[in-house]
Scaffold this motif. Structure first.
Motif, PDB file in Angstrom:
ATOM      1  N   LEU B 309     -61.149 -67.283  41.446  1.00 12.65           N
ATOM      2  CA  LEU B 309     -61.463 -65.867  41.686  1.00 12.65           C
ATOM      3  C   LEU B 309     -60.161 -65.067  41.673  1.00 12.65           C
ATOM      4  O   LEU B 309     -59.760 -64.451  42.668  1.00 12.65           O
ATOM      5  N   ASN B 310     -59.464 -65.139  40.525  1.00 11.51           N
ATOM      6  CA  ASN B 310     -58.208 -64.403  40.364  1.00 11.51           C
ATOM      7  C   ASN B 310     -57.871 -64.351  38.886  1.00 11.51           C
ATOM      8  O   ASN B 310     -58.660 -64.797  38.046  1.00 11.51           O
ATOM      9  N   ALA B 311     -56.685 -63.823  38.571  1.00 11.81           N
ATOM     10  CA  ALA B 311     -56.322 -63.625  37.161  1.00 11.81           C
ATOM     11  C   ALA B 311     -55.631 -64.849  36.562  1.00 11.81           C
ATOM     12  O   ALA B 311     -55.122 -64.793  35.442  1.00 11.81           O
ATOM     13  N   GLY B 312     -55.617 -65.958  37.322  1.00 13.68           N
ATOM     14  CA  GLY B 312     -55.002 -67.158  36.771  1.00 13.68           C
ATOM     15  C   GLY B 312     -53.778 -67.576  37.564  1.00 13.68           C
ATOM     16  O   GLY B 312     -52.660 -67.195  37.230  1.00 13.68           O
ATOM     17  N   GLN B 313     -54.000 -68.357  38.618  1.00 16.00           N
ATOM     18  CA  GLN B 313     -52.874 -68.767  39.462  1.00 16.00           C
ATOM     19  C   GLN B 313     -52.780 -70.290  39.533  1.00 16.00           C
ATOM     20  O   GLN B 313     -51.795 -70.885  39.091  1.00 16.00           O
ATOM     21  N   MET B 314     -53.846 -70.947  40.042  1.00 21.62           N
ATOM     22  CA  MET B 314     -53.802 -72.415  40.129  1.00 21.62           C
ATOM     23  C   MET B 314     -53.643 -73.035  38.756  1.00 21.62           C
ATOM     24  O   MET B 314     -53.105 -74.135  38.626  1.00 21.62           O
ATOM     25  N   VAL B 315     -54.117 -72.321  37.723  1.00 22.81           N
ATOM     26  CA  VAL B 315     -54.027 -72.846  36.361  1.00 22.81           C
ATOM     27  C   VAL B 315     -52.590 -73.256  36.019  1.00 22.81           C
ATOM     28  O   VAL B 315     -52.361 -74.204  35.269  1.00 22.81           O
ATOM     29  N   GLU B 316     -51.621 -72.558  36.615  1.00 21.83           N
ATOM     30  CA  GLU B 316     -50.220 -72.911  36.323  1.00 21.83           C
ATOM     31  C   GLU B 316     -49.881 -74.294  36.868  1.00 21.83           C
ATOM     32  O   GLU B 316     -49.167 -75.072  36.218  1.00 21.83           O
ATOM     33  N   ASP B 317     -50.392 -74.609  38.044  1.00 19.58           N
ATOM     34  CA  ASP B 317     -50.140 -75.942  38.607  1.00 19.58           C
ATOM     35  C   ASP B 317     -50.892 -77.016  37.836  1.00 19.58           C
ATOM     36  O   ASP B 317     -50.408 -78.140  37.680  1.00 19.58           O
ATOM     37  N   VAL B 318     -52.101 -76.656  37.369  1.00 20.15           N
ATOM     38  CA  VAL B 318     -52.866 -77.612  36.560  1.00 20.15           C
ATOM     39  C   VAL B 318     -52.099 -77.907  35.276  1.00 20.15           C
ATOM     40  O   VAL B 318     -51.939 -79.058  34.868  1.00 20.15           O
ATOM     41  N   LYS B 319     -51.559 -76.858  34.655  1.00 17.74           N
ATOM     42  CA  LYS B 319     -50.791 -77.035  33.415  1.00 17.74           C
ATOM     43  C   LYS B 319     -49.549 -77.898  33.653  1.00 17.74           C
ATOM     44  O   LYS B 319     -49.206 -78.747  32.822  1.00 17.74           O
ATOM     45  N   LEU B 320     -48.898 -77.679  34.775  1.00 15.47           N
ATOM     46  CA  LEU B 320     -47.713 -78.493  35.094  1.00 15.47           C
ATOM     47  C   LEU B 320     -48.094 -79.957  35.228  1.00 15.47           C
ATOM     48  O   LEU B 320     -47.371 -80.845  34.771  1.00 15.47           O
ATOM     49  N   ALA B 321     -49.254 -80.196  35.856  1.00 13.16           N
ATOM     50  CA  ALA B 321     -49.694 -81.577  36.049  1.00 13.16           C
ATOM     51  C   ALA B 321     -50.092 -82.213  34.718  1.00 13.16           C
ATOM     52  O   ALA B 321     -49.806 -83.376  34.462  1.00 13.16           O
ATOM     53  N   VAL B 322     -50.739 -81.436  33.872  1.00 14.97           N
ATOM     54  CA  VAL B 322     -51.196 -81.939  32.563  1.00 14.97           C
ATOM     55  C   VAL B 322     -50.010 -82.111  31.608  1.00 14.97           C
ATOM     56  O   VAL B 322     -50.012 -83.007  30.749  1.00 14.97           O
ATOM     57  N   ASN B 323     -49.030 -81.270  31.789  1.00 14.17           N
ATOM     58  CA  ASN B 323     -47.779 -81.360  31.031  1.00 14.17           C
ATOM     59  C   ASN B 323     -48.001 -81.359  29.511  1.00 14.17           C
ATOM     60  O   ASN B 323     -47.427 -82.175  28.781  1.00 14.17           O
ATOM     61  N   GLY B 324     -48.884 -80.506  29.049  1.00 14.64           N
ATOM     62  CA  GLY B 324     -49.072 -80.315  27.612  1.00 14.64           C
ATOM     63  C   GLY B 324     -49.943 -81.341  26.911  1.00 14.64           C
ATOM     64  O   GLY B 324     -50.152 -81.261  25.702  1.00 14.64           O
ATOM     65  N   ARG B 325     -50.460 -82.309  27.635  1.00 12.67           N
ATOM     66  CA  ARG B 325     -51.204 -83.391  26.996  1.00 12.67           C
ATOM     67  C   ARG B 325     -52.528 -82.923  26.374  1.00 12.67           C
ATOM     68  O   ARG B 325     -52.891 -83.384  25.302  1.00 12.67           O
ATOM     69  N   ILE B 326     -53.227 -82.037  27.080  1.00 16.07           N
ATOM     70  CA  ILE B 326     -54.501 -81.513  26.584  1.00 16.07           C
ATOM     71  C   ILE B 326     -54.530 -80.001  26.842  1.00 16.07           C
ATOM     72  O   ILE B 326     -53.758 -79.501  27.661  1.00 16.07           O
TER      73      ILE B 326
END
Lengths: 74, 356, 265
Positions: B309-326
């Protein structure tokens, strides 16, 4: 009333030479040393020990608590 | 277990605080969390357990009352909503710097500024990245039900004392205001005698004086203090909490916390009924963040949608965890607007599964 | 009589209180902060309440007060000491809790905390050092800087038309029902030091009776900020600060004992 005799001991290394004790001494006992202490301050000392009455005025106005006072009935 | 009751999330937090043996609550009214203070004052906690409840003159004063009381080793807490939590940030930084345990509740509303009183998850960054000045972290728990609002009071305090660090319950106006059944534990004793070597309760002849401070003018000491804090934050990983739904055979994954996770659950049910292999990961601790779990899913699923419920915040931590894999996408509605399961399903089709 | 005969333990009349630590005070030579520190610790020693006393250090010159006083202390954010003290005292009502704050901390950034702790009648002591300037940050204008007084942010003197008036916070808090004992003192002369010590003692004693805030203002010098020698600054203080901030008790046992309107206008 018996005359009071006093003496002060100055922690010369802690003294910051502010001279607040000097102007508050009613018997003009205190002077400032020519020498400086480790911090570069001229420290307080009894320039006229005979005159000290041990009133402790110097000690209680000393911001750094460097003066110890003794007193006896002379 | 104790009695079952129908309650608002905010009331559940307040009742749980009394039952958990909290020593003091210091707060200030702000919508949508004012029921915490209202419920507490109505309950006469000073008679029930001896708990101190005080309405402060501001959020700033409230958090500093917490700081003082926490320094004496007591279980203390405060609650507020977004603008009020912003006001508390200086105090929270001091509490983290001085390494004091306490519990802070944020019933988030839409921002920025005075924003709106509708639910939001726009305080994710503020909560999980420190929030105030300096390199520090809070333990962040994200409840998704009234039951968890109650449960996380005790859990938050347990973690706060384990690490001598402030813990934050990151809720929102939805969980705070809605009513659900909630089961409470038995009354815990309010422990007033304890042996804590670091507290400021008066210097006895047997010990050196205790100082609560976050000041260290010597850069080497401040550096060492910071290293110690960072080491502590790394250790918190052992208390990571999360939940998974329908993840065993999932080909696509939603990541959502708190109220978003509830809405996502419905979306996953509907996607599954139309044959889509969709799963949901719900982080419960937002700090420490379940990054290793997400990294593992990055080897299993084809894409992840972070629903917030925001403009995209946790997504940054998810991306860090995924590290570009998918591929990792965000779907969300900032500013206090709530999405529906259908909105999420649409985003799943357009973003997550768009290329498949 | 030989000096050696006088300097004997049995003749001791004044020595540094052991409740001051061995750390060298970080204050400038002649600064009244040190004197007040000693007085508070002397009172704590005489009342034998070290094990029950918790002090709150502010932000400002006295931020490191906890290095000098051998008691449990908490360092508060700028202006928040009365809130921190409230948190401690509400949970430990039988302990003695005091804040130690400067004019910027107490009467500018912390005005709300000051007023409301006083209005709630917290059973704490507030020791307020008013030297009319921000000392630690280098001599900027304080809420209590006198009209016309120069500081590094009022280089041509404080002009109330653009910079506001100096605030008499002590007269303000005296009007609140939550304060029990409100007084304004000084520590530049032996007589003043003795009166201040009495006031500090009373500030601790009234906590036992739970009558509300004891508020002790100490008008003090800032010779570095004022750019004078210590003794000149004390003289300047008598001539300029005391007429605007008159010394004496304002409220005793919950009753105002002074014509406040005369001082306020």
């Amino acid at each position: 009333m018996a005359k009071m005799r006093g003496a002060i001991v100055v922690d010369t290394e802690r003294c910051k030479g502010c001279e607040v004790c000097l102007v508050n001494c009613p018997s003009d006992t205190i002077g400032m040393s020519k020498e400086v202490n480790g911090k570069g301050y001229h420290y307080a000392f009894m320039k006229d020990p005979e005159s000290c009455t041990g009133c402790a005025n110097c000690a209680i106005v000393c911001p750094d608590g460097v003066i110890t006072v003794y007193r006896v009935k002379a | 277990m104790g009695e079952l009751r129908l309650m608002k999330g905010n009331e559940a937090i307040a009742e749980a605080a009394i039952l958990a043996g909290v020593d003091a609550y210091f707060g200030y009214p702000i919508t949508p969390q004012s029921e915490v203070l209202e419920y507490l004052t109505l309950q006469r906690p000073e008679e029930r357990t001896g708990m101190v409840v005080l309405q402060a003159e501001s959020e700033i004063a409230a958090i500093n009352m917490v700081y003082g009381a926490a320094g004496t080793g007591k279980k203390v807490m405060t609650s507020s909503s977004s603008p009020g939590i912003s006001l508390k940030q200086e105090g929270i930084s001091y509490i983290a710097g001085a390494e004091l345990p306490c519990l802070i509740v944020n019933v988030v509303r839409g921002g920025p500024g005075l924003g709106t009183i509708q639910p939001s998850q726009a305080d994710y960054f503020q909560s999980t990245k420190g929030g105030g000045h300096g390199d520090y972290r809070l333990i962040v728990l994200a409840p998704a039900s009234v039951q968890e609002m109650a449960d996380f009071v005790d859990k938050g305090l347990e973690l706060a004392f384990k690490y001598r660090n402030p813990a934050l319950i990151l809720s929102d106006g939805l969980i705070g205001q809605m009513m659900e059944k909630v089961e409470f534990p038995e009354q815990k004793e309010r422990v007033t005698s304890f042996d804590q070597s670091w507290v400021t309760t008066g210097k006895t002849k047997e010990r050196e004086r205790n100082i609560i401070t976050s000041l260290n003018l010597d850069p080497e000491k401040q550096y060492q203090h910071n290293l110690k804090l960072q080491e502590k934050y790394r250790r918190m990983k052992e208390d990571i909490m999360y939940e998974t739904f329908d993840c065993d055979d999932a080909e696509f994954l939603l990541v959502a916390y708190g109220s978003s996770a509830r809405i996502c659950q419905k979306a996953v049910d509907e996607a599954r009924s139309s044959g889509k292999k969709l799963g949901l990961l719900r982080p419960i601790t937002l700090f420490p963040f379940p990054e290793e779990v997400i990294a593992k899913f990055a080897r299993q699923v084809k894409g992840i949608l972070s629903v917030e419920l925001n403009a995209g915040q946790m997504v940054e931590d998810v991306k860090l965890a995924v590290n570009g894999r998918i591929p990792v996408y965000h779907y969300g509605t900032p500013g206090g607007k709530i999405f529906t399961p259908d909105d999420i399903l649409k985003a799943i089709d357009e973003k997550l599964m768009g290329g498949y | 009589m030989d000096i050696k005969e006088i300097i004997k333990p049995e003749n001791l009349v004044h020595k540094r209180t052991p409740l001051m630590t061995d750390a060298n005070l970080s204050y400038c030579p002649g600064c009244g902060h040190g004197t007040v520190h000693h007085l508070i610790m002397e009172v704590v020693e005489e009342l034998d309440i070290q094990q029950d006393t918790i002090g709150i250090a502010p932000v400002g010159c006295s931020v490191l007060a906890y290095d000098f006083m051998d008691i449990d202390m908490t360092q508060a954010a700028h202006g928040r000491a009365p809130a921190v003290a409230t948190g401690i005292k509400r949970l430990w009502p039988e302990k003695y809790v005091f804040t130690y704050q400067g004019d910027g901390d107490l009467a500018a950034i912390g005005t709300a905390e000051t007023i409301h702790a006083c209005n709630r009648g917290e059973n704490i002591a507030i020791f307020f050092i008013n030297n009319g300037i921000y000392g630690m940050t280098g001599g900027q204008m304080a809420p209590t800087t006198l009209e016309g007084m120069k500081s590094s942010t009022t280089p041509y003197g404080r002009d109330y038309k653009t910079m506001g008036h100096p605030i008499k916070i002590t007269e303000l808090v005296a009007q609140l029902p939550g304060t029990s004992f409100v007084t304004r003192q000084a520590v530049h002369k032996p007589g003043n030091v003795r009166k201040t010590k009495k006031a500090i003692r009373k500030a601790f004693e009234v906590q036992k009776e739970k009558m509300g805030v004891a508020f002790i203002e100490i008008v003090s010098n800032c010779n570095s900020g004022w750019k004078m020698t210590p003794n000149d600054s004390n003289k300047w203080m008598e001539e300029n600060m005391f007429p605007f901030y008159p010394l004496g008790d304002i409220k005793v046992e919950g009753k105002i004992v002074k014509d406040l309107m005369k001082d306020l206008v």
